[in-house]
Write a protein that holds these residues in place. Sequence first.
Motif, PDB file in Angstrom:
ATOM      1  N   ILE A 279      27.376 -28.865  31.103  1.00 61.10           N
ATOM      2  CA  ILE A 279      26.212 -28.061  31.815  1.00 61.10           C
ATOM      3  C   ILE A 279      26.687 -27.934  33.460  1.00 61.10           C
ATOM      4  O   ILE A 279      26.520 -27.043  33.767  1.00 61.10           O
ATOM      5  CB  ILE A 279      24.984 -29.000  31.849  1.00 61.10           C
ATOM      6  N   GLY A 280      27.372 -28.819  33.957  1.00 59.51           N
ATOM      7  CA  GLY A 280      27.855 -28.897  35.140  1.00 59.51           C
ATOM      8  C   GLY A 280      28.856 -27.765  35.337  1.00 59.51           C
ATOM      9  O   GLY A 280      29.091 -26.909  36.245  1.00 59.51           O
TER      10      GLY A 280
ATOM     11  N   ALA B 279      29.406 -25.158  33.325  1.00 57.91           N
ATOM     12  CA  ALA B 279      28.521 -23.908  33.314  1.00 57.91           C
ATOM     13  C   ALA B 279      28.039 -23.219  34.550  1.00 57.91           C
ATOM     14  O   ALA B 279      27.843 -22.195  34.711  1.00 57.91           O
ATOM     15  CB  ALA B 279      27.517 -23.941  32.127  1.00 57.91           C
ATOM     16  N   LEU B 280      27.809 -24.084  35.467  1.00 60.80           N
ATOM     17  CA  LEU B 280      27.191 -23.517  36.964  1.00 60.80           C
ATOM     18  C   LEU B 280      28.409 -22.772  37.616  1.00 60.80           C
ATOM     19  O   LEU B 280      27.899 -22.033  38.396  1.00 60.80           O
ATOM     20  CB  LEU B 280      27.049 -24.739  37.639  1.00 60.80           C
TER      21      LEU B 280
ATOM     22  N   TYR C 131      34.553 -33.179  37.169  1.00 56.09           N
ATOM     23  CA  TYR C 131      33.447 -32.350  36.993  1.00 56.09           C
ATOM     24  C   TYR C 131      32.394 -32.696  38.028  1.00 56.09           C
ATOM     25  O   TYR C 131      31.489 -31.949  38.395  1.00 56.09           O
ATOM     26  CB  TYR C 131      32.744 -32.637  35.572  1.00 56.09           C
TER      27      TYR C 131
ATOM     28  N   ASP D 100      27.611 -35.949  28.657  1.00 53.89           N
ATOM     29  CA  ASP D 100      26.749 -34.829  28.231  1.00 53.89           C
ATOM     30  C   ASP D 100      26.433 -33.972  29.149  1.00 53.89           C
ATOM     31  O   ASP D 100      26.372 -32.728  29.120  1.00 53.89           O
ATOM     32  CB  ASP D 100      25.295 -35.343  27.502  1.00 53.89           C
ATOM     33  N   TRP D 101      26.265 -34.609  30.495  1.00 54.12           N
ATOM     34  CA  TRP D 101      26.229 -33.504  31.637  1.00 54.12           C
ATOM     35  C   TRP D 101      27.248 -32.695  31.968  1.00 54.12           C
ATOM     36  O   TRP D 101      26.959 -31.628  32.786  1.00 54.12           O
ATOM     37  CB  TRP D 101      25.655 -34.309  32.869  1.00 54.12           C
ATOM     38  N   GLU D 102      28.410 -33.089  31.492  1.00 62.20           N
ATOM     39  CA  GLU D 102      29.682 -32.244  31.980  1.00 62.20           C
ATOM     40  C   GLU D 102      29.705 -30.726  31.605  1.00 62.20           C
ATOM     41  O   GLU D 102      30.090 -29.947  32.618  1.00 62.20           O
ATOM     42  CB  GLU D 102      30.838 -33.035  31.616  1.00 62.20           C
TER      43      GLU D 102
END
Length: 205
Positions: A32-33, A35-36, A70, A28-30
């Motif tokens: 978001i990572g 998008a950085l 990621y 789930d965090w990938e």
Amino acid sequence: MDGVHDLGGVNGFGAVELESNEPVFHEDWEPIGYALIFVGAADLNAFTIDELRHAIERMEPRHYLTSTYYERIVTGVAALFVEKGYVTHEELERRAGGRFPLARPVTPGEPAREPSISFAPGETVQVRKDHFRGHSRMPKYVRGKRGVVLHQAPRFPYASAAGHGIEAKHEPTYHVKFDAKDLWSDAAENSTVVVDLWESYLEKV
């Protein structure tokens, strides 16, 4: 730079494992990572994509080789945010609840060659033999090798300068075809490899 990330043509890492119907993201965090990248490069204009590539290259070798795609992006972006003064390493570790390894210190860049030397389709060229401490888009397996120019692509900022945040001359890249046998002795017969190379990486023959 010459580091563990430059794995083209390197033996000993085993077969590439393919995942059937592999999703773009596994955790789930990938996203978001990922998008950085756009936050830093587009929204804040804090760094270039080549600076991010170089930050990932600067990861400690064991960290790089044991990280996922990621994870490397998050490490590279975080390192650049610290280097550019947007956040401190201490704040990152406080928010992460523990150790947060970053990329090692930035290395020197290289300006594009002056004056320009252009190449024509069908012309035989030789790739420079140089080794780089800084960012490079010139794979080790083609250095010093001869190939034939197939096509001249549009101009882009010279990566070995852009990767260090210094003024980057816009110069063309060339699609250069190499005989695979010239690169690896056990390559298949009559096979070729095409590599996209900046003008400053090439020399007249």
